[in-house]
Design an enzyme around this catalytic site. Structure first.
Site, mmCIF file in Angstrom:
data_model
loop_
_atom_site.group_PDB
_atom_site.id
_atom_site.type_symbol
_atom_site.label_atom_id
_atom_site.label_comp_id
_atom_site.label_asym_id
_atom_site.label_seq_id
_atom_site.Cartn_x
_atom_site.Cartn_y
_atom_site.Cartn_z
ATOM 1 N N HIS A 41 0.820 -1.210 0.000
ATOM 2 C CA HIS A 41 0.000 0.000 0.000
ATOM 3 C C HIS A 41 0.855 1.261 0.000
ATOM 4 O O HIS A 41 0.518 2.245 -0.663
ATOM 5 C CB HIS A 41 -0.914 -0.015 1.224
ATOM 6 C CG HIS A 41 -1.867 1.130 1.285
ATOM 7 N ND1 HIS A 41 -2.973 1.230 0.466
ATOM 8 C CD2 HIS A 41 -1.889 2.242 2.072
ATOM 9 C CE1 HIS A 41 -3.628 2.337 0.746
ATOM 10 N NE2 HIS A 41 -2.996 2.979 1.701
ATOM 11 N N HIS A 101 -10.051 3.549 -0.985
ATOM 12 C CA HIS A 101 -10.349 3.069 0.363
ATOM 13 C C HIS A 101 -11.194 1.811 0.219
ATOM 14 O O HIS A 101 -12.334 1.744 0.669
ATOM 15 C CB HIS A 101 -11.054 4.146 1.191
ATOM 16 C CG HIS A 101 -10.292 4.514 2.421
ATOM 17 N ND1 HIS A 101 -10.880 4.798 3.626
ATOM 18 C CD2 HIS A 101 -8.956 4.612 2.650
ATOM 19 C CE1 HIS A 101 -9.957 5.085 4.525
ATOM 20 N NE2 HIS A 101 -8.785 4.977 3.952
#
Length: 717
Positions: free
Chosen positions: A34, A87
């Site tokens: 990430h 998200h």
């Protein structure tokens, strides 16, 4: 959280000792997929990110692009910021808070550049609409976005929503933000000078969001909705609104040397990245951080991803003024440390818990060299469906149906800049400071990229550029959110590599630099990997704020530009909603030969006085776009010249547009040697769509079209 053995060996070699628990956790998060882009960074060099308009490119919290002066074409001195983030995992576990904090995060990325947020765009992807779980996720995500965006007063003006069975176990929530600043107000995330103070402003730190970066770098497990809930942040939009206004005052008074918002990996991520970018270090005293929960330990303070927090570099003489402004807006303020010319160190109650080189922490993660396999080319297997049935079915698909239920929950007019709102090809917001309309389009097409990743991604880029051009704007720059499944699977990584290369190639062809973005991998679950999904947000500019409408007027001729099928007679239905609804397969359509010239010409024609309406043609094909242009007051009588009704009405080649005009000859002259132009018919005053193609005749009124396209409203009642 645990640091992989191979990574631990590298850390031990660099430090000359075993890492402390806080260091191990910090490396585990900042070296996660990430944060470090370990599987994607080797591919991202394919993107062209340079141009005269680019002020700040990839690598900062958001990109900064100069708006051109509409008369001279030179830098106007007014800048827009562009950012996008995902998200995805948090929105599966907790749809409301996951989506809401996605909005909050991208808005703070905008603040950290010294910009004021002026527009949001949401691109959402869910499983099949007939699944109750998909509807539950959709309702929660839209409520989260609308609640947060409406409360902070930033309009959500554009976006997309797609439904595909392969998102069932892992939805995607991609949010883009456009901000406004100028040369004098610009702030970056590059620390400036040793001795400057590090000041934390905003909400108090709690235990929410712990390990969020590492959580986002793993496949979703079957029990993720319960077991991973602590990794999801909890948002407070009212605190964010105060932070937006406080940040504006801090920027106006020139009190900030650099800034970074607290997102992935919390304080540890923001502060270490800030000083690493300046080739510097820091000393931070963690117990100074204002906290909302008792007995927090060093690791929790360092890595919690509590929302609505900013880390500022401030000169010593300005610290008191920054504190005064924070108190004025009822925000917490802590002087947590200072910039140094040494290593990145954190102490807690007198004990050193972190002592590492900031650059190694941020850039030392080894890149992955993963195998990739090329996707298969689909066989041609075309269903035979009665044309009237096909029309109703495709118009009723949740992918091509009206998204009004979604965007009507968003306040798209707050800020009084919105000239063209959601529901059109692209939104337009007024930047009066430069007398410029800024057009915004955002989205992807999972049917396209699951059928043909490379060609589908090229088509996504062209489609977004066409949306912008249909409103009379010229593409200026883009940001991307590249979503994929588990990259350790060769077929998944092959598809991901295809969307990267396809998006990069078309953006370069269109002279549209990709100035920033986000990568989200490991979007995989027990249901399998998601389709490779390259969300692209494109910003374009035009003189003024007016644009041709999407709907037709009762009189005027209708022409179609750019359609290679009607010009050549060869229809390809690959990636179409038609085949998705009726279980068929085919090759992906060929794209226009001169896409850059097509976009430039379309923007010019859209702004011509003789143009009455413009609408791009893509998802659902010509049939859907024609239906969308019809209203109760104005209809269309159309005749197609070919003899393949399904192919001509439902293929989804991008780079096409329907133009209603008073001067069809001028349109033909403009597109001469650029793209084919076909006359389709005329507008009428009866509110009906009639189509003659081959031996088929279709007729449907605007009320029936509206009923067919109300799928989402009906499904959520």
């Amino acid at each position: 959280m645990s640091l992989a053995d191979s990574d631990r060996e590298l850390v031990v070699e660099e430090l000359g000792r075993e890492p402390t628990p806080a260091e191990a956790a910090l490396f585990e998060n900042l070296w996660s997929e990430h944060c470090a882009y370990r599987s994607s960074r080797p591919l991202l060099s394919a993107f062209s990110s340079e141009g005269e308009q680019v002020v700040v490119g990839p690598g900062d919290d958001a990109a900064v692009v100069a708006l051109p002066d509409q008369e001279t074409g030179e830098n106007s001195g007014t800048y827009v910021t562009m950012g996008i983030e995902s998200h995805n995992h948090p929105s599966y576990v907790d749809p409301f808070d996951g989506a809401a904090t996605g909005v909050g995060g991208i808005v703070r990325d905008t603040l950290s550049m010294g910009a004021y947020p002026i527009a949001l765009a949401d691109s959402l992807y869910f499983g099949s609409f007939d699944r109750e779980h998909s509807k539950y996720l959709l309702e929660g995500v839209v409520e989260g976005i609308s609640h947060y965006g409406n409360c902070i007063g930033v309009p959500t003006v554009a976006g997309s929503a797609d439904f595909h069975p392969d998102y069932e176990g892992n939805p995607l929530v991609n949010v883009a933000c456009v901000g406004l600043t100028d040369e004098d107000r610009l702030v970056t995330a590059v620390a400036q000078e040793p001795g400057n103070k590090l000041v934390l402003v905003g909400n108090a730190t709690g235990r929410d969001g712990l390990g969020g970066a590492s959580f986002a770098s793993e496949d979703l497990a079957e029990d993720a909705e319960t077991e991973d809930r602590p990794a999801v942040q909890v948002g407070d939009p009212y605190a964010e609104k105060l932070l937006i206004e406080a940040n504006e005052v801090l920027v106006d008074e020139g009190l900030l040397e650099s800034a970074r918002d607290l997102g992935a990996a919390g304080l540890g991520g923001a502060s270490s990245e800030l000083v690493a970018k300046g080739g510097l270090g820091a000393h931070i005293e963690l117990e100074r951080v204002h906290q909302r929960e008792p007995n927090m330990n060093a690791l929790e303070i360092l890595l919690a991803e509590s929302q609505e927090r900013m880390c500022y570099e401030v000169t010593p003489e300005n610290v008191d003024r920054v504190r005064e402004i924070a108190e004025r807006f009822d925000l917490g303020c802590s002087i947590i440390g200072e910039v140094t010319d040494g290593s990145y160190t954190c102490t807690f109650e007198g004990e050193t818990v972190v002592d590492v080189d900031a650059e190694f922490l941020g850039e030392g993660a080894p890149m992955n060299d993963l195998p990739a396999t090329e996707p298969d080319t689909p066989e041609t297997d075309l269903p035979e469906v009665p044309l009237e049935t096909a029309l109703e079915t495709v118009l009723s698909s949740p992918n091509t149906a009206s998204k009004r239920w979604i965007y009507r929950q968003y306040d798209h007019e707050v800020g009084v800049r919105t000239s063209v709102g959601p529901g059109d090809d692209a939104a337009i917001v007024a930047v009066r400071e430069a007398d410029t309309g800024v057009a915004i389009s955002s989205g992807a097409a999972p049917n396209w990229t699951s059928t043909a990743p490379y060609e589908g991604a090229r088509a996504v880029a062209l489609e977004n550029a066409t949306n912008v051009a249909a409103k009379g704007a010229t593409p200026l720059a883009a940001v991307d959110c590249l979503n994929g499944g588990n990259p350790e699977k060769p077929d998944v990584y092959g598809g991901f590599r295809g969307i990267v290369d396809g998006l990069a190639e078309m953006c370069e062809t269109l002279s549209t630099p990709v100035v920033g973005g986000n990568v989200s991998l490991y979007n995989d679950s027990v249901a399998g990997p998601i389709p490779p999904t390259p969300t692209l947000a494109v910003v374009g500019t035009k003189a003024g704020y007016d644009a041709p409408p999407l709907s037709v007027e009762p009189e005027g001729e209708l022409v179609l530009v750019g359609d290679r099928v009607l010009a050549s007679g060869e229809a390809r239905l690959g990636g179409s909603e038609y085949l998705a609804r009726f279980d068929g397969s085919d090759r992906f359509p060929a794209l226009p030969e001169e896409p850059a010239a097509l976009i430039e010409t379309l923007a010019a024609v859209a702004d011509d006085d003789s143009t009455l309406a413009v609408h791009d043609v893509s998802h659902g094909g010509l049939a859907v776009s024609l239906a969308e242009m019809v209203t109760g007051d104005a209809g269309l009588a159309v005749s197609l010249p070919g003899d393949d009704p399904a192919g001509e009405l439902f293929h989804e080649q991008p780079g096409r547009a329907l133009i209603q005009t008073d001067d069809p000859e001028a349109v033909r002259e403009a597109f001469e040697d650029v793209a084919p132009v076909v006359s389709l018919g005329r507008a009428t005053d009866d509110g009906r769509l009639t189509i003659d193609v081959g031996d088929e005749h279709l007729a449907v009124d605007a009320a029936t079209i509206g009923d067919w396209r109300a799928t989402i409203e009906r499904g959520l009642d």
